[in-house]
Design an enzyme around this catalytic site. Structure first.
Site, mmCIF file in Angstrom:
data_model
loop_
_atom_site.group_PDB
_atom_site.id
_atom_site.type_symbol
_atom_site.label_atom_id
_atom_site.label_comp_id
_atom_site.label_asym_id
_atom_site.label_seq_id
_atom_site.Cartn_x
_atom_site.Cartn_y
_atom_site.Cartn_z
ATOM 1 N N ASP A 98 0.857 -1.186 0.000
ATOM 2 C CA ASP A 98 0.000 0.000 0.000
ATOM 3 C C ASP A 98 0.893 1.235 0.000
ATOM 4 O O ASP A 98 1.684 1.445 0.920
ATOM 5 C CB ASP A 98 -0.892 -0.024 1.246
ATOM 6 C CG ASP A 98 -2.017 0.998 1.188
ATOM 7 O OD1 ASP A 98 -2.147 1.669 0.152
ATOM 8 O OD2 ASP A 98 -2.755 1.121 2.179
ATOM 9 N N ASP A 126 -2.952 2.484 -6.062
ATOM 10 C CA ASP A 126 -1.911 2.576 -5.034
ATOM 11 C C ASP A 126 -1.797 1.357 -4.126
ATOM 12 O O ASP A 126 -1.055 1.403 -3.141
ATOM 13 C CB ASP A 126 -2.127 3.832 -4.182
ATOM 14 C CG ASP A 126 -3.429 3.792 -3.398
ATOM 15 O OD1 ASP A 126 -4.314 2.996 -3.763
ATOM 16 O OD2 ASP A 126 -3.551 4.560 -2.434
ATOM 17 N N GLU A 127 -2.475 0.274 -4.426
ATOM 18 C CA GLU A 127 -2.331 -0.910 -3.578
ATOM 19 C C GLU A 127 -2.623 -2.176 -4.363
ATOM 20 O O GLU A 127 -3.370 -2.179 -5.339
ATOM 21 C CB GLU A 127 -3.239 -0.828 -2.343
ATOM 22 C CG GLU A 127 -4.710 -0.743 -2.650
ATOM 23 C CD GLU A 127 -5.563 -0.740 -1.386
ATOM 24 O OE1 GLU A 127 -5.248 -1.481 -0.445
ATOM 25 O OE2 GLU A 127 -6.564 0.007 -1.361
#
Length: 362
Positions: free
Chosen positions: A11, A105-106
């Site tokens: 993350d 983003d993860e």
């Protein structure tokens, strides 16, 4: 132990805001909000400097400015975030092909069998984070465990720029002590409902039967029953195609007033906004879902030739709500987008990066 999977959840730390601070050094060390402004709009992401003042994603720009008068608002640059996300995923694919992006983003990585022949998922996670910092210039956090739920939970434990490991032998004690709002899949609304029932942590949740949880929380009850026992059988799935993006809420008490419907729909819209901003996804069809107290379900939709902006999505949601008189008291409201822009995405480094979404009954 044989058969135990090794899952990493990576993350990025304050991703959008961190990209802005990296690209524009004058923003480093300052409170930054991506999206919104002092008068209108919604914050998509906040730097850690802004978070110290209580600024959060999905917060109105006006409220964010009140909490942090020196807040710097910047316009989102999703093309840039997608570019950086692609660079990060190139690193992931050097370790495993089992990469399941959740958003820009993860992502989950299954490294049980991996391309670098390293038996330690902890060392792989550290190496990936080091490479992201060196090659991209951003900080990432990671969680490591034997299933996706625990890996995602672990990635929050030592943020920012840290990682945590939850071993099988430690999972039950960890989950019993975990505050209920820290469970992945349990948001603020559900956490508040649980606290009204005396459920404040995993140990409290474990006291309730599957029958009770299913009755109170619908199909999510089985999920809650399993995760508190460390059971989450979902595999890392790299090729699932997301067809819609939505948010919904099953109410503790059925709602019968128009003012109540509008108030709850506004909360659902805020959550949908957060998910849209987080993923960068757009959709041309807006759909309102209504489940009545007799469990009948009605959907109302409106499509556009171009991808509507957030203000238009909200106006459409209200228009659909008022399109015709509701048939009775309402048990659930949901708001979603379909006909997404994902099918228009170009493949990156030979792999199509589809995003998957599991709706939460918040």
């Amino acid at each position: 132990m044989e058969g135990i999977r090794k899952i990493i959840h990576v993350d990025m730390d304050a991703f959008y805001a961190s990209v802005e601070q990296m690209d524009f050094p004058e923003l480093k060390g300052k409170p930054v909000a991506v999206g919104g402004n002092m008068e209108r709009g919604v914050v998509a992401a906040a730097s850690y400097e802004a978070r110290k003042f209580g600024v959060r994603s999905a917060m109105s720009g006006k409220m964010a400015a009140l909490k942090c008068p020196q807040l710097i608002f910047v316009k989102p640059r999703f093309d840039r975030y997608k570019e950086i996300s692609g660079q990060i995923r190139e690193i992931f694919f050097e370790y495993t092909d089992l990469v399941e992006p959740l958003s820009l983003d993860e992502a989950f990585l299954d490294v049980t069998e991996n391309k670098v022949n390293n038996p330690s998922a902890t060392l792989i996670a550290q190496e990936i984070r080091d490479r992201i910092k060196k090659e991209v210039g951003l900080n990432a956090s990671a969680g490591i465990s034997y299933n996706k739920f625990l890996a995602k939970t672990a990635s929050d434990l030592n943020k920012p720029n840290g990682q945590a490991l939850i071993l099988p032998k430690d999972a039950h004690d960890f989950l019993e002590k975990l505050p209920i709002e820290r469970f992945f899949g349990i948001g603020k609304v559900t956490a508040d409902k649980m606290k009204q029932l005396g459920i404040h942590n995993g140990r409290d949740l474990k006291e309730f039967s599957l029958q009770f949880l299913t009755k109170r929380f619908g199909k999510s009850g089985l999920h809650f029953f399993n995760i508190v026992r460390g059971i989450h059988l979902s595999e890392v799935q790299p090729n699932r195609i997301r067809k819609s993006l939505s948010a919904e809420n099953t109410f503790e008490k059925d709602l019968s007033k128009e003012s109540e419907w509008e108030e709850e729909l506004a909360k659902i819209f805020e959550e949908l906004t957060r998910r849209i901003e987080r993923t960068g996804i757009k959709g041309r069809t807006v759909t309102l879902k209504i489940k009545y107290s007799d469990f009948t379900i009605q959907t109302r939709s409106k499509s556009y030739e171009q991808y509507p902006e957030m203000e238009v999505i909200w106006e459409t949601a209200m228009e659909l709500l008022q399109q015709e008189e509701l048939k009775g008291s309402v048990r659930l409201l949901g708001l979603g987008l379909s006909n997404l822009n994902l099918t228009e995405e170009k493949t990156l480094f030979g792999k199509q990066l589809w995003l998957d979404f599991d709706p939460l009954s918040e």
